[in-house]
Scaffold this active site. Structure first.
Site, PDB file in Angstrom:
ATOM      1  N   CYS A  38       0.842  -1.195   0.000  1.00 36.08           N
ATOM      2  CA  CYS A  38       0.000   0.000   0.000  1.00 36.08           C
ATOM      3  C   CYS A  38       0.879   1.248   0.000  1.00 36.08           C
ATOM      4  O   CYS A  38       2.048   1.209   0.389  1.00 36.08           O
ATOM      5  CB  CYS A  38      -0.887  -0.020   1.244  1.00 36.08           C
ATOM      6  SG  CYS A  38      -1.898   1.461   1.475  1.00 36.08           S
ATOM      7  N   THR A  40       0.568   3.486   2.098  1.00 35.21           N
ATOM      8  CA  THR A  40       0.921   3.654   3.510  1.00 35.21           C
ATOM      9  C   THR A  40       2.222   2.935   3.827  1.00 35.21           C
ATOM     10  O   THR A  40       3.080   3.457   4.558  1.00 35.21           O
ATOM     11  CB  THR A  40      -0.211   3.116   4.405  1.00 35.21           C
ATOM     12  OG1 THR A  40      -1.400   3.854   4.149  1.00 35.21           O
ATOM     13  CG2 THR A  40       0.151   3.230   5.875  1.00 35.21           C
ATOM     14  N   HIS A  43       5.047   5.030   2.685  1.00 30.44           N
ATOM     15  CA  HIS A  43       5.328   6.116   3.640  1.00 30.44           C
ATOM     16  C   HIS A  43       6.173   5.595   4.803  1.00 30.44           C
ATOM     17  O   HIS A  43       7.122   6.259   5.246  1.00 30.44           O
ATOM     18  CB  HIS A  43       4.021   6.699   4.180  1.00 30.44           C
ATOM     19  CG  HIS A  43       3.291   7.570   3.207  1.00 30.44           C
ATOM     20  ND1 HIS A  43       3.784   8.788   2.782  1.00 30.44           N
ATOM     21  CD2 HIS A  43       2.105   7.404   2.573  1.00 30.44           C
ATOM     22  CE1 HIS A  43       2.924   9.333   1.936  1.00 30.44           C
ATOM     23  NE2 HIS A  43       1.905   8.506   1.782  1.00 30.44           N
ATOM     24  N   CYS A 107     -15.134   5.471  14.189  1.00 28.57           N
ATOM     25  CA  CYS A 107     -14.587   5.275  15.532  1.00 28.57           C
ATOM     26  C   CYS A 107     -13.434   6.241  15.797  1.00 28.57           C
ATOM     27  O   CYS A 107     -12.515   6.375  14.981  1.00 28.57           O
ATOM     28  CB  CYS A 107     -14.117   3.833  15.700  1.00 28.57           C
ATOM     29  SG  CYS A 107     -13.297   3.498  17.279  1.00 28.57           S
ATOM     30  N   ILE A 265      -4.975  12.482   0.677  1.00 21.56           N
ATOM     31  CA  ILE A 265      -4.540  13.210   1.870  1.00 21.56           C
ATOM     32  C   ILE A 265      -3.465  14.216   1.476  1.00 21.56           C
ATOM     33  O   ILE A 265      -2.375  13.827   1.040  1.00 21.56           O
ATOM     34  CB  ILE A 265      -3.994  12.243   2.933  1.00 21.56           C
ATOM     35  CG1 ILE A 265      -5.084  11.233   3.321  1.00 21.56           C
ATOM     36  CG2 ILE A 265      -3.512  13.011   4.164  1.00 21.56           C
ATOM     37  CD1 ILE A 265      -4.598  10.138   4.236  1.00 21.56           C
TER      38      ILE A 265
END
Length: 348
Positions: A38, A40, A43, A107, A265
């Site tokens: 991913c 992510t 990163h 959440c 983002i």
């Protein structure tokens, strides 16, 4: 077992040997077959500002995967050893107001698999059984391994009615390309995608977009009006790039009453023409993750009804070649990259 771990601050991911985790009473032990890298994970690999502020080290990373149930806790019901599963990567608290209202994707206490708790780039993963999704037999492993990012695309694309609408997607990364395919599949009229990366724009063409626009060389409004005979703007926008200029351009070309979903983002503050938002009466919705578990049911149904995601899967590597997989992601010349935990060396 073997696992890919962020062992220390700085660039890189390391293969380590560690203990097979023990499931708690409400957990599944999942033997991983395949995983996908991913953004992510990239990163975390690069150890940018977000990663350094968010991820404790050492941490086994990864959250996109398919596997089989290899064990379970004493309180687990509804699963059997050998069941093929993927899983929701956001582990929620279950007791906040949104969780108790059934809105678990909202959440406030979410923990991310492979970010705040051990992840799926390992031979085995422990996951709350609540988060596991049992896969239909007719969904292949490669596609199941990318259900997590596919869910981002589905959540974004299906936030608004798309039937007969003209859709603009900014950002032709894998999620943008999958969102484009979803939009076409459910009945959008024109699906236009923008980027400055020709490789990824070509992937978008393979996924069925009406028009892929390199905004470094072409004028988006000219394409819309002269090629597509659209003179009032786009009805639905999906911002997938995190680029401030891309979002600003999207606002400028939306029709009055248009609806925009934001998944990308930004790396910093973004200037918005709020006058345009107000006087065009735009609706803007932020998207994070997947709705639990409505998005997952829709993902399975879309695949079973003929949606083809295979063009976005561009590279396969055995786990012994994991570094090549990360290199492919870092190059910007890839779609989804699959790591096979049952094969040492394999590439395509």
């Amino acid at each position: 077992m073997r696992a890919l771990s962020k062992q220390q601050p700085g660039e890189g991911i390391w293969m380590i040997e560690t203990e097979v985790p023990t499931p708690g009473p409400n957990d599944l032990l999942i033997r991983i077959r395949k995983g996908s890298i991913c953004g992510t994970d990239v990163h975390i690999y690069k150890w940018d500002d977000w990663a350094s502020q968010t991820v404790p080290v050492p941490m086994v990373v990864g959250h996109e995967y398919v596997g089989v149930v290899a064990g379970m806790g004493s309180e687990v019901r509804g699963f059997e050893i050998g069941d093929r599963v993927s899983g929701e990567g956001h582990v929620t608290c279950g007791h906040c107001r949104n969780c108790r209202a059934g809105r678990r994707h909202l959440c406030r206490n979410t923990q991310g698999v492979g970010v705040n708790r051990p992840g799926s780039f390992a031979e085995y993963l422990v996951l709350p059984a609540f988060n596991a999704f049992k896969l239909p037999d007719d969904i292949p492993d490669d596609v199941a391994a990318i259900f997590d990012p596919f869910g981002n695309a589905v959540h974004t694309a299906l936030s608004f009615d798309l039937v007969g609408e003209d859709v603009l997607i900014t950002g032709a990364g894998p999620i943008g390309c999958m969102a484009a395919a979803v939009a076409r599949h459910v009945g959008a009229r024109n699906v236009v995608i923008t980027d400055v990366n020709d490789y990824r724009l070509d992937l978008a063409r393979q996924m069925g977009v009406t028009r892929a626009v390199n905004v470094a060389r072409e004028d988006l409004w000219t394409v819309a009006t002269q090629e597509l005979d659209m003179h009032e703007g786009f009805d639905v926008g999906m911002e997938m790039s995190g680029s401030g200029p891309a979002f600003a351009q999207m606002v400028s070309v939306m029709n009055n009453g248009g609806k925009v979903a934001l998944l990308g983002i930004p790396s910093g503050e973004v200037q918005i023409d709020w006058n345009a938002v107000i006087f065009k009466m735009l609706t803007i919705k932020g998207i994070y993750g997947r709705e639990m578990f409505e998005t997952w049911y829709k993902m399975a149904a879309l695949i079973q009804s003929g949606l083809d995601l295979t063009p976005v899967i561009t590279h396969h590597y055995g786990i012994g070649d994991f570094q090549q997989g990360f290199d492919a992601m870092l190059s910007g010349q890839s779609g989804k990259v699959i790591l096979d935990w049952e094969t040492e060396e394999q590439s395509a």
